[in-house]
Write a protein that holds these residues in place. Sequence first.
Motif, PDB file in Angstrom:
ATOM      1  N   UNK A   8       0.820  -1.207   0.000  1.00 25.54           N
ATOM      2  CA  UNK A   8       0.000   0.000   0.000  1.00 25.54           C
ATOM      3  C   UNK A   8       0.856   1.262   0.000  1.00 25.54           C
ATOM      4  N   UNK A   9       1.903   1.276   0.810  1.00 25.28           N
ATOM      5  CA  UNK A   9       2.784   2.445   0.857  1.00 25.28           C
ATOM      6  C   UNK A   9       3.485   2.652  -0.486  1.00 25.28           C
ATOM      7  N   UNK A  10       3.952   1.579  -1.106  1.00 23.90           N
ATOM      8  CA  UNK A  10       4.635   1.685  -2.400  1.00 23.90           C
ATOM      9  C   UNK A  10       3.681   2.146  -3.491  1.00 23.90           C
ATOM     10  N   UNK A  11       2.446   1.667  -3.444  1.00 30.81           N
ATOM     11  CA  UNK A  11       1.451   2.079  -4.432  1.00 30.81           C
ATOM     12  C   UNK A  11       1.114   3.557  -4.274  1.00 30.81           C
ATOM     13  N   UNK A  12       0.990   4.016  -3.018  1.00 27.20           N
ATOM     14  CA  UNK A  12       0.731   5.435  -2.775  1.00 27.20           C
ATOM     15  C   UNK A  12       1.861   6.307  -3.277  1.00 27.20           C
ATOM     16  N   UNK A  13       3.089   5.782  -3.195  1.00 27.19           N
ATOM     17  CA  UNK A  13       4.257   6.523  -3.674  1.00 27.19           C
ATOM     18  C   UNK A  13       4.418   6.427  -5.189  1.00 27.19           C
ATOM     19  N   UNK A  14       3.609   5.590  -5.853  1.00 22.95           N
ATOM     20  CA  UNK A  14       3.693   5.449  -7.309  1.00 22.95           C
ATOM     21  C   UNK A  14       4.798   4.535  -7.787  1.00 22.95           C
ATOM     22  N   UNK A  15       5.376   3.719  -6.904  1.00 21.43           N
ATOM     23  CA  UNK A  15       6.486   2.829  -7.252  1.00 21.43           C
ATOM     24  C   UNK A  15       5.936   1.427  -7.520  1.00 21.43           C
ATOM     25  N   UNK A  16       5.547   1.148  -8.744  1.00 20.75           N
ATOM     26  CA  UNK A  16       4.915  -0.125  -9.079  1.00 20.75           C
ATOM     27  C   UNK A  16       5.907  -1.279  -9.063  1.00 20.75           C
ATOM     28  N   UNK A  17       7.161  -1.022  -9.337  1.00 16.97           N
ATOM     29  CA  UNK A  17       8.167  -2.081  -9.265  1.00 16.97           C
ATOM     30  C   UNK A  17       8.331  -2.562  -7.827  1.00 16.97           C
ATOM     31  N   UNK A  18       8.290  -1.633  -6.883  1.00 19.58           N
ATOM     32  CA  UNK A  18       8.365  -2.011  -5.474  1.00 19.58           C
ATOM     33  C   UNK A  18       7.132  -2.803  -5.059  1.00 19.58           C
ATOM     34  N   UNK A  19       5.961  -2.463  -5.622  1.00 19.78           N
ATOM     35  CA  UNK A  19       4.741  -3.227  -5.336  1.00 19.78           C
ATOM     36  C   UNK A  19       4.945  -4.689  -5.723  1.00 19.78           C
ATOM     37  N   UNK A  20       5.463  -4.912  -6.929  1.00 19.81           N
ATOM     38  CA  UNK A  20       5.697  -6.285  -7.380  1.00 19.81           C
ATOM     39  C   UNK A  20       6.727  -6.985  -6.510  1.00 19.81           C
ATOM     40  N   UNK A  21       7.765  -6.265  -6.132  1.00 22.08           N
ATOM     41  CA  UNK A  21       8.814  -6.846  -5.297  1.00 22.08           C
ATOM     42  C   UNK A  21       8.243  -7.337  -3.959  1.00 22.08           C
ATOM     43  N   UNK A  22       7.459  -6.499  -3.328  1.00 20.10           N
ATOM     44  CA  UNK A  22       6.879  -6.886  -2.042  1.00 20.10           C
ATOM     45  C   UNK A  22       5.879  -8.034  -2.210  1.00 20.10           C
ATOM     46  N   UNK A  23       5.140  -8.018  -3.305  1.00 20.50           N
ATOM     47  CA  UNK A  23       4.139  -9.052  -3.553  1.00 20.50           C
ATOM     48  C   UNK A  23       4.790 -10.429  -3.677  1.00 20.50           C
ATOM     49  N   UNK A  24       5.866 -10.511  -4.415  1.00 21.36           N
ATOM     50  CA  UNK A  24       6.584 -11.782  -4.603  1.00 21.36           C
ATOM     51  C   UNK A  24       7.144 -12.284  -3.270  1.00 21.36           C
ATOM     52  N   UNK A  25       7.786 -11.420  -2.533  1.00 19.84           N
ATOM     53  CA  UNK A  25       8.383 -11.834  -1.266  1.00 19.84           C
ATOM     54  C   UNK A  25       7.306 -12.195  -0.239  1.00 19.84           C
ATOM     55  N   UNK A  26       6.173 -11.502  -0.295  1.00 21.40           N
ATOM     56  CA  UNK A  26       5.079 -11.835   0.622  1.00 21.40           C
ATOM     57  C   UNK A  26       4.492 -13.210   0.326  1.00 21.40           C
ATOM     58  N   UNK A  27       4.458 -13.593  -0.949  1.00 21.83           N
ATOM     59  CA  UNK A  27       3.963 -14.918  -1.312  1.00 21.83           C
ATOM     60  C   UNK A  27       4.869 -16.002  -0.725  1.00 21.83           C
ATOM     61  N   UNK A  28       6.155 -15.801  -0.821  1.00 25.42           N
ATOM     62  CA  UNK A  28       7.107 -16.768  -0.263  1.00 25.42           C
ATOM     63  C   UNK A  28       6.909 -16.898   1.248  1.00 25.42           C
ATOM     64  N   UNK A  29       6.781 -15.774   1.912  1.00 27.38           N
ATOM     65  CA  UNK A  29       6.578 -15.783   3.365  1.00 27.38           C
ATOM     66  C   UNK A  29       5.286 -16.510   3.712  1.00 27.38           C
ATOM     67  N   UNK A  30       4.217 -16.206   3.008  1.00 25.89           N
ATOM     68  CA  UNK A  30       2.903 -16.761   3.323  1.00 25.89           C
ATOM     69  C   UNK A  30       2.870 -18.275   3.149  1.00 25.89           C
ATOM     70  N   UNK A  31       3.454 -18.778   2.071  1.00 30.62           N
ATOM     71  CA  UNK A  31       3.446 -20.219   1.837  1.00 30.62           C
ATOM     72  C   UNK A  31       4.260 -20.956   2.886  1.00 30.62           C
ATOM     73  N   UNK A  32       5.388 -20.389   3.282  1.00 29.08           N
ATOM     74  CA  UNK A  32       6.203 -21.026   4.320  1.00 29.08           C
ATOM     75  C   UNK A  32       5.465 -21.053   5.658  1.00 29.08           C
ATOM     76  N   UNK A  33       4.810 -19.959   5.991  1.00 30.53           N
ATOM     77  CA  UNK A  33       4.107 -19.864   7.273  1.00 30.53           C
ATOM     78  C   UNK A  33       2.909 -20.809   7.319  1.00 30.53           C
ATOM     79  N   UNK A  34       2.128 -20.895   6.234  1.00 36.14           N
ATOM     80  CA  UNK A  34       0.943 -21.737   6.262  1.00 36.14           C
ATOM     81  C   UNK A  34       1.312 -23.208   6.358  1.00 36.14           C
ATOM     82  N   UNK A  35       2.427 -23.618   5.750  1.00 31.47           N
ATOM     83  CA  UNK A  35       2.872 -25.012   5.877  1.00 31.47           C
ATOM     84  C   UNK A  35       3.200 -25.343   7.326  1.00 31.47           C
ATOM     85  N   UNK A  36       3.893 -24.430   8.000  1.00 29.71           N
ATOM     86  CA  UNK A  36       4.255 -24.647   9.402  1.00 29.71           C
ATOM     87  C   UNK A  36       3.015 -24.648  10.299  1.00 29.71           C
TER      88      UNK A  36
END
Length: 458
Positions: free
Chosen positions: A87-115
């Motif tokens: 949300x902060x990156x989108x408000x700042x207009x940095x769409x590349x950062x949005x994608x970066x956070x989205x990818x890393x968040x997916x990795x975090x989420x899948x690891x956490x849900x397995x545990x």
Amino acid sequence: MNETRAAQKARQQLLTEGKPYRKIITFSVPILIGSLFQQLYSMADALVISRTLGVEAFAGVSSTGSITFLILGFAQGLTAGLAISISQSFGAGDHQAVKRHYVHNLIISLAVVALLTALSLLGTDWLLAVMQTPGDILGYARDYLTVIFGGMVVSMLYNFFANPLRALGDSRSPLYFLFVASGLNIVLDIVLIRFTPLGVAGAAWATVISQGVSAALCLILILKKVEVLSLNGYREPVRLSVILQNLRLGLPMAFQSSIIALGTIFMTYATNRMGSTAVASYSVGSKIDGIAVEPLRSLGMAMITYTAQNYGAGKYRRILRGVCQSIVIAAILSAVPGLVMFFGGRGLVYLFLGTSDQVILSQGALLLFVHGVCYMILALLFIFRYVTQGLGQTLMPTMAGIMELVMRTVAAFILVPKFEFLGAAVSTPLSWLGALLPVAIAYFIAARNLRKKAAEET
């Protein structure tokens, strides 16, 4: 033409332009409707179970609420916290950062849900034993939890996909998908509970399947129409620094949810010791109360995205204006359900549960009365908590969760033994009051800093 339309849609979703109160209300209404439809998941389960399998089955499923809140609340809090960076990156207009956070968040989420899935399935019997779940409802609780925890991945995926959409300012699409999922859930409840031998497990399967459908619909939308999350052309490697940065925002919200859930578990333990009638009374009152406070919760959730986008855009005065206007809205949203609980609590309990048990009716109405007169405390708690989280602060919101735990613990082990059900009824408002203090302090400190930053810009 497609790029122009995409740009226009992105501007419409931004919460950094237009009148604050209008943007906040417009954004929060779909969240509210979606939350109410999520409530339909549990309401449909409860109504079909209580009318088909009986009050004991209803009490058994209801007694699992604090446990599912502990585990699933952690996952939901994590995905909500991870979306702040988007949300902060989108408000700042940095769409590349949005994608970066989205990818890393997916990795975090899948690891956490397995545990979480592994730990929850292994620990179900232990948790039920620790909470002293009454023997006449223990089997129902175990059957329900086994399916819910086994299908946790679909709940995690729905929240993972829905929260980034909301972070971009799109609170409507997740709502539409919940319409479909809630309708499917109700149909499956009736079919699986009434026409199969699954019993309460059928209600759990209905919830898991419906959440899986809503997760799939979110993913399809993202892949087809949300370019900033589609990852087209994204080639950056996974970075540990980004994972740690996002965990700094996600974990406090996850732990905050679990800390609150621990307090709820203590209260479940206390009500379990009073017997299945008290469990049914507390459960039905809590379910009705949960519906009543959804407008306040939705307003608060809108503020986290509103704050994060405007903070990313450097619009500090706009944040302060939004908070003041949201408090006025919250005052109205607190008064209406409060009056309903004050005058009509007993009727609501009867309407929901369909029982003539006078003890359940009286105790449920007592809980609704006590909670209803304290809704403004909860409203301020939601606003200050989510605003500070939208600013990226984590310490005081976590402290608020700890205060909630302390107050519920006091109620469970001191007030309930002395005052019985009245002690259980006042536990939640006490937790709201305890949690409000640290986040109010945090907000007023943050507001002073925002005013300084705004003054420096001018």
